[in-house]
Scaffold this motif. Structure first.
Motif, PDB file in Angstrom:
ATOM      1  N   ASN A   1       0.803  -1.225   0.000  1.00 38.42           N
ATOM      2  CA  ASN A   1       0.000   0.000   0.000  1.00 38.42           C
ATOM      3  C   ASN A   1       0.839   1.279   0.000  1.00 38.42           C
ATOM      4  N   ASN A   2       2.146   1.141   0.137  1.00 36.46           N
ATOM      5  CA  ASN A   2       3.038   2.297   0.092  1.00 36.46           C
ATOM      6  C   ASN A   2       3.269   2.665  -1.379  1.00 36.46           C
ATOM      7  N   ASN A   3       2.977   3.904  -1.741  1.00 42.86           N
ATOM      8  CA  ASN A   3       3.114   4.328  -3.145  1.00 42.86           C
ATOM      9  C   ASN A   3       4.549   4.283  -3.653  1.00 42.86           C
ATOM     10  N   SER A   4       5.535   4.164  -2.763  1.00 47.85           N
ATOM     11  CA  SER A   4       6.929   4.041  -3.186  1.00 47.85           C
ATOM     12  C   SER A   4       7.398   2.587  -3.236  1.00 47.85           C
ATOM     13  N   HIS A   5       6.481   1.656  -3.018  1.00 53.71           N
ATOM     14  CA  HIS A   5       6.835   0.235  -3.055  1.00 53.71           C
ATOM     15  C   HIS A   5       6.105  -0.490  -4.180  1.00 53.71           C
ATOM     16  N   LYS A   6       5.878   0.200  -5.267  1.00 56.82           N
ATOM     17  CA  LYS A   6       5.178  -0.395  -6.412  1.00 56.82           C
ATOM     18  C   LYS A   6       6.086  -1.351  -7.180  1.00 56.82           C
ATOM     19  N   ASN A   7       5.448  -2.292  -7.819  1.00 58.41           N
ATOM     20  CA  ASN A   7       6.124  -3.264  -8.679  1.00 58.41           C
ATOM     21  C   ASN A   7       6.332  -2.595 -10.041  1.00 58.41           C
ATOM     22  N   LEU A   8       7.535  -2.153 -10.312  1.00 58.68           N
ATOM     23  CA  LEU A   8       7.843  -1.454 -11.568  1.00 58.68           C
ATOM     24  C   LEU A   8       8.716  -2.366 -12.426  1.00 58.68           C
ATOM     25  N   ILE A   9       8.138  -2.934 -13.445  1.00 53.70           N
ATOM     26  CA  ILE A   9       8.886  -3.855 -14.308  1.00 53.70           C
ATOM     27  C   ILE A   9       9.260  -3.119 -15.586  1.00 53.70           C
ATOM     28  N   LYS A  10      10.539  -3.161 -15.916  1.00 54.01           N
ATOM     29  CA  LYS A  10      11.011  -2.566 -17.175  1.00 54.01           C
ATOM     30  C   LYS A  10      11.412  -3.693 -18.107  1.00 54.01           C
ATOM     31  N   GLN A  11      10.720  -3.762 -19.226  1.00 54.93           N
ATOM     32  CA  GLN A  11      11.022  -4.770 -20.237  1.00 54.93           C
ATOM     33  C   GLN A  11      12.164  -4.260 -21.100  1.00 54.93           C
ATOM     34  N   GLU A  12      13.154  -5.121 -21.329  1.00 54.26           N
ATOM     35  CA  GLU A  12      14.295  -4.707 -22.136  1.00 54.26           C
ATOM     36  C   GLU A  12      14.690  -5.827 -23.092  1.00 54.26           C
ATOM     37  N   ASN A  13      14.791  -5.465 -24.364  1.00 54.44           N
ATOM     38  CA  ASN A  13      15.209  -6.439 -25.369  1.00 54.44           C
ATOM     39  C   ASN A  13      16.731  -6.412 -25.453  1.00 54.44           C
ATOM     40  N   LEU A  14      17.361  -7.551 -25.152  1.00 55.90           N
ATOM     41  CA  LEU A  14      18.819  -7.628 -25.155  1.00 55.90           C
ATOM     42  C   LEU A  14      19.351  -8.392 -26.362  1.00 55.90           C
ATOM     43  N   GLY A  15      18.669  -8.244 -27.469  1.00 57.05           N
ATOM     44  CA  GLY A  15      19.129  -8.858 -28.718  1.00 57.05           C
ATOM     45  C   GLY A  15      19.166 -10.363 -28.638  1.00 57.05           C
ATOM     46  N   SER A  16      20.343 -10.943 -28.860  1.00 57.40           N
ATOM     47  CA  SER A  16      20.468 -12.400 -28.903  1.00 57.40           C
ATOM     48  C   SER A  16      20.191 -13.042 -27.540  1.00 57.40           C
ATOM     49  N   LEU A  17      20.241 -12.262 -26.468  1.00 56.57           N
ATOM     50  CA  LEU A  17      19.937 -12.794 -25.129  1.00 56.57           C
ATOM     51  C   LEU A  17      18.441 -12.822 -24.853  1.00 56.57           C
ATOM     52  N   GLY A  18      17.654 -12.213 -25.744  1.00 60.73           N
ATOM     53  CA  GLY A  18      16.201 -12.222 -25.586  1.00 60.73           C
ATOM     54  C   GLY A  18      15.696 -11.042 -24.777  1.00 60.73           C
ATOM     55  N   THR A  19      14.452 -11.145 -24.365  1.00 56.08           N
ATOM     56  CA  THR A  19      13.800 -10.093 -23.593  1.00 56.08           C
ATOM     57  C   THR A  19      13.930 -10.406 -22.110  1.00 56.08           C
ATOM     58  N   TRP A  20      14.326  -9.406 -21.348  1.00 52.14           N
ATOM     59  CA  TRP A  20      14.476  -9.550 -19.905  1.00 52.14           C
ATOM     60  C   TRP A  20      13.600  -8.522 -19.215  1.00 52.14           C
ATOM     61  N   TYR A  21      13.214  -8.835 -18.001  1.00 57.87           N
ATOM     62  CA  TYR A  21      12.314  -7.997 -17.219  1.00 57.87           C
ATOM     63  C   TYR A  21      13.029  -7.594 -15.924  1.00 57.87           C
ATOM     64  N   LYS A  22      13.320  -6.316 -15.818  1.00 54.90           N
ATOM     65  CA  LYS A  22      14.026  -5.793 -14.649  1.00 54.90           C
ATOM     66  C   LYS A  22      12.989  -5.380 -13.612  1.00 54.90           C
ATOM     67  N   LEU A  23      13.043  -6.042 -12.458  1.00 54.51           N
ATOM     68  CA  LEU A  23      12.107  -5.728 -11.394  1.00 54.51           C
ATOM     69  C   LEU A  23      12.676  -4.611 -10.542  1.00 54.51           C
ATOM     70  N   ARG A  24      11.906  -3.535 -10.485  1.00 52.96           N
ATOM     71  CA  ARG A  24      12.306  -2.361  -9.716  1.00 52.96           C
ATOM     72  C   ARG A  24      11.179  -2.007  -8.750  1.00 52.96           C
ATOM     73  N   ILE A  25      11.564  -1.588  -7.570  1.00 55.25           N
ATOM     74  CA  ILE A  25      10.598  -1.139  -6.574  1.00 55.25           C
ATOM     75  C   ILE A  25      10.743   0.368  -6.453  1.00 55.25           C
ATOM     76  N   GLY A  26       9.623   1.060  -6.483  1.00 51.39           N
ATOM     77  CA  GLY A  26       9.669   2.510  -6.408  1.00 51.39           C
ATOM     78  C   GLY A  26       8.292   3.078  -6.721  1.00 51.39           C
ATOM     79  N   PRO A  27       8.185   4.294  -7.129  1.00 53.73           N
ATOM     80  CA  PRO A  27       9.255   5.271  -7.348  1.00 53.73           C
ATOM     81  C   PRO A  27       9.591   6.041  -6.063  1.00 53.73           C
ATOM     82  N   PHE A  28      10.844   6.446  -5.972  1.00 53.68           N
ATOM     83  CA  PHE A  28      11.314   7.269  -4.860  1.00 53.68           C
ATOM     84  C   PHE A  28      11.645   8.652  -5.395  1.00 53.68           C
ATOM     85  N   ASP A  29      11.369   9.666  -4.579  1.00 52.72           N
ATOM     86  CA  ASP A  29      11.652  11.047  -4.975  1.00 52.72           C
ATOM     87  C   ASP A  29      13.134  11.357  -5.015  1.00 52.72           C
TER      88      ASP A  29
END
Length: 110
Positions: free
Chosen positions: A56-84
């Protein structure tokens, strides 16, 4: 000559606006090759680090960034935030490491 002056003024305004654009930070805790695994990891963090993380803390959201790494495929970076500010993210990262999390880094959110 007038067009050049107008273009310069417009570019200067954009630079000033970018300089004052709010920057947010996140704590990257994992990078996995499926969105489902990233979501499961987040749910596990809520259970294992319940004293530090609160859904319930607005700074503890599940922030997933999808990134295509070419031959390594697509990866999903799990980030918690946002923080000011970076120091808030550093505090959470440090506390989670103290509680046993293997690794985390504070990143600027795009």
């Amino acid at each position: 000559h007038r067009d050049l002056h107008t273009a310069y003024r417009r570019q200067r305004q954009m630079c000033i606006r970018d300089r004052f654009k709010k920057v947010y930070y996140g704590v990257q805790v994992s990078s996995v090759n499926s969105r489902l695994d990233a979501n499961k990891f987040y749910e596990g963090l809520l259970v294992n680090y319940g004293t530090l993380l609160n859904r319930n803390n607005n700074s503890h959201k599940n922030l997933i960034k999808q990134e295509n790494l070419g031959s390594l495929g697509t990866w999903y970076k799990l980030r918690i935030g946002p923080f000011d500010d970076r120091s808030e993210g550093k505090r959470l990262c440090s506390s989670m490491r103290d509680e046993g999390l293997e690794g985390c880094i504070v990143v600027e959110l795009e």
